[in-house]
Design an enzyme around this catalytic site. Structure first.
Site, PDB file in Angstrom:
ATOM      1  N   LEU A   2      32.337 -26.024  -5.111  1.00  7.07           N
ATOM      2  CA  LEU A   2      33.311 -25.877  -4.040  1.00  7.07           C
ATOM      3  C   LEU A   2      33.403 -24.394  -3.722  1.00  7.07           C
ATOM      4  O   LEU A   2      33.247 -23.549  -4.606  1.00  7.07           O
ATOM      5  CB  LEU A   2      34.690 -26.387  -4.474  1.00  7.07           C
ATOM      6  CG  LEU A   2      34.807 -27.874  -4.834  1.00  7.07           C
ATOM      7  CD1 LEU A   2      36.213 -28.175  -5.329  1.00  7.07           C
ATOM      8  CD2 LEU A   2      34.468 -28.752  -3.643  1.00  7.07           C
ATOM      9  N   ASP A   3      33.665 -24.080  -2.454  1.00  6.24           N
ATOM     10  CA  ASP A   3      33.893 -22.677  -2.113  1.00  6.24           C
ATOM     11  C   ASP A   3      35.028 -22.124  -2.963  1.00  6.24           C
ATOM     12  O   ASP A   3      35.916 -22.862  -3.406  1.00  6.24           O
ATOM     13  CB  ASP A   3      34.291 -22.551  -0.639  1.00  6.24           C
ATOM     14  CG  ASP A   3      33.164 -22.924   0.305  1.00  6.24           C
ATOM     15  OD1 ASP A   3      31.999 -22.816  -0.101  1.00  6.24           O
ATOM     16  OD2 ASP A   3      33.460 -23.321   1.441  1.00  6.24           O
ATOM     17  N   LYS A   4      35.018 -20.834  -3.156  1.00  2.00           N
ATOM     18  CA  LYS A   4      36.057 -20.179  -3.955  1.00  2.00           C
ATOM     19  C   LYS A   4      37.450 -20.576  -3.480  1.00  2.00           C
ATOM     20  O   LYS A   4      38.346 -20.851  -4.294  1.00  2.00           O
ATOM     21  CB  LYS A   4      35.886 -18.659  -3.879  1.00  2.00           C
ATOM     22  CG  LYS A   4      36.935 -17.868  -4.647  1.00  2.00           C
ATOM     23  CD  LYS A   4      36.692 -16.370  -4.516  1.00  2.00           C
ATOM     24  CE  LYS A   4      37.768 -15.579  -5.244  1.00  2.00           C
ATOM     25  NZ  LYS A   4      37.555 -14.116  -5.125  1.00  2.00           N
TER      26      LYS A   4
END
Length: 341
Positions: free
Chosen positions: A160-162
């Site tokens: 997942l993106d940060k």
């Protein structure tokens, strides 16, 4: 959102190999009925805790013997007899373990499922050398990591993106890593995301099927491409619209992934004219004033995107698993504010 295409390289060994004979010795008896077939192929089911690639690497290092004689060619024809495989202890992982709190939804000897907080990167990188999910998992799992490709590390099969929150699964064993990777590669995973968007995509439900790749004008961004890139498919449905019925100011959109490409939902929502609220990369134009006020009041400092559901069949036990988490506080507060519009 990142996926199996960006996972860690399988079976990468760090540092020098330990002495042959160190670690665990596994024994398997090969019957006459399997003789004559390719060696690694017939041995793989007899060593189920190792991926075939890992088995090939160990054979290449001379860690397999037949009746006391070492074998280094995984492609040779198998002979009946007693095989002994010397599996070295996992090499230490390069990232340092860090005592970072985790919201753990499920854990067994093979895998762990967590609800990742927004703001936590999955992997160490030049901009984020520590404080990542991998650092946290190394500390939490400790000796229970049996080694992915011979290295004591969690097997990250999707990302997942940060600044995207939500459910993630990581492998703790080589066999789980291999199995999860196959599930993601064949899209046999149920993944549902909730996005709070500027306006509402039209029609209210549908499928976005495009080619996705690096933007030709900005290599740091992904974009819908006319040619090249990779096929990306998102099924979406507007669950609630906020503001005037004829022209909603914002919406809650459920996005179910058929594929998983980098930033897929963020780019697809933006391509429909309804980027995720708070998205600093793909939400180019401003939301309406009342929506901006609610974003500020909720304290949202990131894209309003949450991985709400993850379902899959356990790659080792065959158990059907399903995990669902509510919106985190910042998105929940924003949704409550949008309902007043």
């Amino acid at each position: 959102m990142d996926t199996v295409e960006d996972q860690l390289d399988d079976d990468a060994l760090d540092g020098d190999a330990p002495e042959v004979g160190a670690g665990e010795a596994l024994t398997a008896e090969l019957p006459d009925s399997l003789a004559g077939q390719r060696l690694d192929k017939v041995l793989a089911p007899l060593f189920p805790d190792l991926s075939r690639a890992r088995l090939q690497a160990l054979i290449g290092e001379g860690r397999l013997s037949l009746d006391g004689q070492p074998i280094t060619d995984a492609a040779r024809k198998a002979r009946a007899g007693t095989y002994v495989l010397s599996v070295p202890p996992p090499s230490p992982a390069e990232p340092e373990p860090e005592a970072i709190p985790l919201s753990i939804l499920y854990e067994d000897e093979h895998l762990i499922v967590v609800d990742k907080a927004a703001g936590m990167a999955v992997h160490p990188a030049p901009g984020t050398p520590n404080g990542t999910l991998v650092n946290a998992l190394l500390h939490h799992c400790g000796a229970s990591l049996s080694g992915i490709g011979g290295v004591a590390r969690p097997g990250i099969v999707h990302r997942l993106d940060k600044d995207t929150s939500g459910v993630m699964v990581a492998a703790k064993s080589d066999v789980a890593h291999q199995g999860l990777s196959k599930l993601f590669a064949t899209h046999d995973i149920d993944r549902l995301y909730v996005a709070l968007t500027r306006g509402a995509p039209s029609p209210a439900s549908g499928t976005i099927d495009t080619q996705l790749g690096r933007s030709p004008s900005d290599r740091k961004k992904m974009a819908v491409l006319k040619s090249g890139g990779r096929r990306a498919i998102t099924h979406y449905r507007v669950e609630a619209a906020f503001g005037p019925q004829d022209k909603p100011l914002a919406a809650r959109v459920a996005c179910r992934l058929e594929t998983g490409r980098t930033h897929q939902i963020r780019v697809h929502m933006a391509s429909k004219g309804s980027p995720c609220l708070g998205d600093p990369v793909y939400g180019a134009s401003q939301a309406a004033g009342p929506v901006r006020e609610q974003v500020a009041a909720a304290g949202l400092k990131r894209q309003a995107l949450h991985a709400a559901l993850l379902g899959f069949v356990h790659p080792v036990t065959g158990q059907a698993l399903r995990f669902e988490t509510p919106l985190p506080p910042d998105m929940a507060a924003l949704e409550a504010g949008l309902e007043t519009l």
